[in-house]
Design a protein around this motif. Structure first.
Motif, PDB file in Angstrom:
ATOM      1  N   GLY A  16      -0.052   0.496  12.404  1.00  0.00           N
ATOM      2  CA  GLY A  16       0.883  -0.566  12.746  1.00  0.00           C
ATOM      3  C   GLY A  16       1.658  -1.104  11.568  1.00  0.00           C
ATOM      4  N   SER A  17       1.113  -0.991  10.362  1.00  0.00           N
ATOM      5  CA  SER A  17       1.770  -1.524   9.164  1.00  0.00           C
ATOM      6  C   SER A  17       2.652  -0.489   8.467  1.00  0.00           C
ATOM      7  CB  SER A  17       0.712  -2.026   8.180  1.00  0.00           C
ATOM      8  OG  SER A  17      -0.147  -0.960   7.793  1.00  0.00           O
ATOM      9  N   LEU A  18       2.846   0.674   9.114  1.00  0.00           N
ATOM     10  CA  LEU A  18       3.640   1.749   8.509  1.00  0.00           C
ATOM     11  C   LEU A  18       5.092   1.318   8.321  1.00  0.00           C
ATOM     12  CD1 LEU A  18       3.773   4.834   7.740  1.00  0.00           C
ATOM     13  CD2 LEU A  18       4.484   5.221  10.095  1.00  0.00           C
ATOM     14  N   SER A  19       5.616   1.519   7.117  1.00  0.00           N
ATOM     15  CA  SER A  19       7.033   1.245   6.869  1.00  0.00           C
ATOM     16  C   SER A  19       7.819   2.520   6.651  1.00  0.00           C
ATOM     17  CB  SER A  19       7.194   0.305   5.664  1.00  0.00           C
ATOM     18  OG  SER A  19       6.559   0.838   4.514  1.00  0.00           O
ATOM     19  N   SER A  20       7.201   3.542   6.077  1.00  0.00           N
ATOM     20  CA  SER A  20       7.871   4.840   5.925  1.00  0.00           C
ATOM     21  C   SER A  20       6.847   5.905   5.608  1.00  0.00           C
ATOM     22  CB  SER A  20       8.935   4.798   4.818  1.00  0.00           C
ATOM     23  OG  SER A  20       8.332   4.612   3.549  1.00  0.00           O
ATOM     24  N   ALA A  21       7.213   7.170   5.893  1.00  0.00           N
ATOM     25  CA  ALA A  21       6.315   8.297   5.608  1.00  0.00           C
ATOM     26  C   ALA A  21       7.138   9.528   5.283  1.00  0.00           C
ATOM     27  CB  ALA A  21       5.403   8.574   6.796  1.00  0.00           C
ATOM     28  N   SER A  22       6.665  10.284   4.308  1.00  0.00           N
ATOM     29  CA  SER A  22       7.290  11.550   3.934  1.00  0.00           C
ATOM     30  C   SER A  22       6.233  12.636   4.019  1.00  0.00           C
ATOM     31  CB  SER A  22       7.864  11.469   2.518  1.00  0.00           C
ATOM     32  OG  SER A  22       8.398  12.718   2.111  1.00  0.00           O
ATOM     33  N   LEU A  23       6.518  13.697   4.771  1.00  0.00           N
ATOM     34  CA  LEU A  23       5.538  14.743   5.009  1.00  0.00           C
ATOM     35  C   LEU A  23       5.959  16.047   4.332  1.00  0.00           C
ATOM     36  CD1 LEU A  23       4.834  14.144   8.812  1.00  0.00           C
ATOM     37  CD2 LEU A  23       3.806  13.027   6.817  1.00  0.00           C
ATOM     38  N   VAL A  24       4.963  16.740   3.741  1.00  0.00           N
ATOM     39  CA  VAL A  24       5.207  18.016   3.070  1.00  0.00           C
ATOM     40  C   VAL A  24       4.149  19.010   3.523  1.00  0.00           C
ATOM     41  CG1 VAL A  24       5.384  19.224   0.870  1.00  0.00           C
ATOM     42  CG2 VAL A  24       6.159  16.843   1.043  1.00  0.00           C
ATOM     43  N   ALA A  25       4.569  20.095   4.148  1.00  0.00           N
ATOM     44  CA  ALA A  25       3.634  21.137   4.577  1.00  0.00           C
ATOM     45  C   ALA A  25       3.246  21.982   3.370  1.00  0.00           C
ATOM     46  CB  ALA A  25       4.272  22.007   5.657  1.00  0.00           C
ATOM     47  N   ASP A  26       1.942  22.020   3.048  1.00  0.00           N
ATOM     48  CA  ASP A  26       1.475  22.788   1.890  1.00  0.00           C
ATOM     49  C   ASP A  26      -0.048  22.831   1.904  1.00  0.00           C
ATOM     50  OD1 ASP A  26       1.554  24.275  -0.399  1.00  0.00           O
ATOM     51  OD2 ASP A  26       2.250  22.671  -1.716  1.00  0.00           O
ATOM     52  N   ASP A  27      -0.612  23.764   1.186  1.00  0.00           N
ATOM     53  CA  ASP A  27      -2.059  23.860   0.982  1.00  0.00           C
ATOM     54  C   ASP A  27      -2.805  24.014   2.300  1.00  0.00           C
ATOM     55  OD1 ASP A  27      -4.195  24.088  -0.717  1.00  0.00           O
ATOM     56  OD2 ASP A  27      -4.504  21.934  -0.963  1.00  0.00           O
ATOM     57  N   VAL A  54       0.815  -1.206   0.000  1.00  0.00           N
ATOM     58  CA  VAL A  54       0.000   0.000   0.000  1.00  0.00           C
ATOM     59  C   VAL A  54       0.855   1.264   0.000  1.00  0.00           C
ATOM     60  CG1 VAL A  54      -1.793   1.272   1.207  1.00  0.00           C
ATOM     61  CG2 VAL A  54      -1.791  -1.224   1.248  1.00  0.00           C
ATOM     62  N   THR A  55       0.579   2.162  -0.930  1.00  0.00           N
ATOM     63  CA  THR A  55       1.153   3.499  -0.932  1.00  0.00           C
ATOM     64  C   THR A  55       0.000   4.484  -1.002  1.00  0.00           C
ATOM     65  OG1 THR A  55       3.142   2.750  -2.098  1.00  0.00           O
ATOM     66  CG2 THR A  55       2.689   5.116  -2.086  1.00  0.00           C
ATOM     67  N   THR A  56      -0.064   5.407  -0.061  1.00  0.00           N
ATOM     68  CA  THR A  56      -1.165   6.364  -0.038  1.00  0.00           C
ATOM     69  C   THR A  56      -0.638   7.791  -0.011  1.00  0.00           C
ATOM     70  OG1 THR A  56      -1.324   6.436   2.390  1.00  0.00           O
ATOM     71  CG2 THR A  56      -2.614   4.750   1.248  1.00  0.00           C
ATOM     72  N   LEU A  57      -1.467   8.701  -0.504  1.00  0.00           N
ATOM     73  CA  LEU A  57      -1.214  10.134  -0.379  1.00  0.00           C
ATOM     74  C   LEU A  57      -2.414  10.733   0.326  1.00  0.00           C
ATOM     75  CD1 LEU A  57       0.213  12.839  -0.938  1.00  0.00           C
ATOM     76  CD2 LEU A  57      -0.912  12.859  -3.185  1.00  0.00           C
ATOM     77  N   SER A  58      -2.171  11.388   1.448  1.00  0.00           N
ATOM     78  CA  SER A  58      -3.250  12.004   2.229  1.00  0.00           C
ATOM     79  C   SER A  58      -2.914  13.449   2.534  1.00  0.00           C
ATOM     80  CB  SER A  58      -3.461  11.247   3.556  1.00  0.00           C
ATOM     81  OG  SER A  58      -3.811   9.900   3.335  1.00  0.00           O
ATOM     82  N   TRP A  59      -3.946  14.197   2.893  1.00  0.00           N
ATOM     83  CA  TRP A  59      -3.767  15.580   3.347  1.00  0.00           C
ATOM     84  C   TRP A  59      -4.441  15.715   4.708  1.00  0.00           C
ATOM     85  CZ3 TRP A  59      -6.993  19.495   4.927  1.00  0.00           C
ATOM     86  CH2 TRP A  59      -6.432  20.786   5.020  1.00  0.00           C
ATOM     87  N   PHE A  60      -3.751  16.347   5.662  1.00  0.00           N
ATOM     88  CA  PHE A  60      -4.272  16.589   7.007  1.00  0.00           C
ATOM     89  C   PHE A  60      -4.351  18.099   7.256  1.00  0.00           C
ATOM     90  CE2 PHE A  60      -2.320  12.453   7.119  1.00  0.00           C
ATOM     91  CZ  PHE A  60      -3.029  11.705   8.047  1.00  0.00           C
ATOM     92  N   ASP A  61      -5.370  18.521   7.994  1.00  0.00           N
ATOM     93  CA  ASP A  61      -5.456  19.945   8.352  1.00  0.00           C
ATOM     94  C   ASP A  61      -4.657  20.189   9.641  1.00  0.00           C
ATOM     95  OD1 ASP A  61      -7.127  18.652  10.151  1.00  0.00           O
ATOM     96  OD2 ASP A  61      -8.704  20.181  10.072  1.00  0.00           O
ATOM     97  N   ALA A  62      -3.370  19.876   9.587  1.00  0.00           N
ATOM     98  CA  ALA A  62      -2.513  19.964  10.768  1.00  0.00           C
ATOM     99  C   ALA A  62      -1.071  20.157  10.338  1.00  0.00           C
ATOM    100  CB  ALA A  62      -2.645  18.706  11.622  1.00  0.00           C
ATOM    101  N   ASP A  63      -0.218  20.485  11.290  1.00  0.00           N
ATOM    102  CA  ASP A  63       1.205  20.659  11.002  1.00  0.00           C
ATOM    103  C   ASP A  63       1.890  19.291  10.960  1.00  0.00           C
ATOM    104  OD1 ASP A  63       2.447  20.022  13.801  1.00  0.00           O
ATOM    105  OD2 ASP A  63       0.820  21.437  14.201  1.00  0.00           O
TER     106      ASP A  63
END
Length: 220
Positions: free
Chosen positions: A63-74, A42-51
């Motif tokens: 629990g199944s997370l293997s890696s995450a990359s975060l970008v502040a925008d929008d 699974v690879t997902t792209l999500s947007w959160f209304d948070a920092d």
């Protein structure tokens, strides 16, 4: 072809860990699942209304997370997340896989425990999906309208497209205008200033794309 907006509430046993953490964590109230990959990797792209710092806290629930990359925008944070499974209940995943409808992004999760999503299909298939979904989750239909394909309306983000759709729905573009930016904000569950910014950016993208296309319009 019809397009239906569904709103669901999960019983405690079926709440996704990420959605549960979203409801518990301060500083975040909304997650939009914009794209998702195959269930085997699974690879997902999500947007959160948070920092980003808050989003990292929320993601620890996966629990199944293997890696995450975060970008502040929008006005929030985009999260590119790689995981080994969706972590939804098997009965729900089986229902989604067997449904004769297509699901359109985003799937939006709210801190109050609800989620909304759009599905497209023939009336009979949508009715059957609604019936079967109601056996698992508390479900209601928020909106039904015809589905129409069309060329991309400029380089819109999912949030900007949602703002335009909400604006049309509340009458913001009616002549004379019957809806306000505040009405759009209510539909998007965001501040009026955020809704206004999304509309301005969306309108700029749509107008720029129209001018660049150069296609003549019929007189009228």
């Amino acid at each position: 072809m019809r397009r239906v907006t569904f709103e669901v509430s999960y019983p405690a046993a079926l709440v996704h860990p990420l959605h549960r953490r979203l409801a518990e964590e301060e500083g975040v109230s909304r997650m939009e699942l914009l794209m998702w990959g195959p269930t085997t990797n699974v690879t997902t792209l999500s947007w959160f209304d948070a920092d980003p710092a808050t989003v990292r806290k929320v993601l620890t629930a996966v629990g199944s997370l293997s890696s995450a990359s975060l970008v502040a925008d929008d006005g929030g944070t985009y999260a590119f997340v790689h995981q080994t499974g969706f972590e939804f209940d098997d009965a729900l995943l089986d229902l989604l896989a067997a449904a004769s409808v297509v699901f359109l992004p985003p799937v939006t999760f709210f801190a109050d425990g609800t989620a909304t999503f759009d599905a497209v299909g023939e009336t009979a298939a949508l009715s059957e999906f609604y019936r079967r979904l109601g056996d698992l989750l508390k479900t209601r239909i928020r909106r039904v309208h015809d589905f129409r394909r069309g060329p991309p309306a400029g380089n819109l983000t999912a949030r900007q497209a949602a703002a335009l759709e909400a604006a049309v729905g509340v009458g913001y573009y009616d002549v004379p205008r019957t809806g306000t930016v505040a009405d759009v904000a209510d539909e998007l569950d965001c501040a009026s200033s955020t809704a206004g910014e999304l509309l301005r950016k969306a309108e700029s993208a749509v107008v720029s794309a129209f001018v660049a296309d150069g296609s003549p319009a019929a007189d009228g």
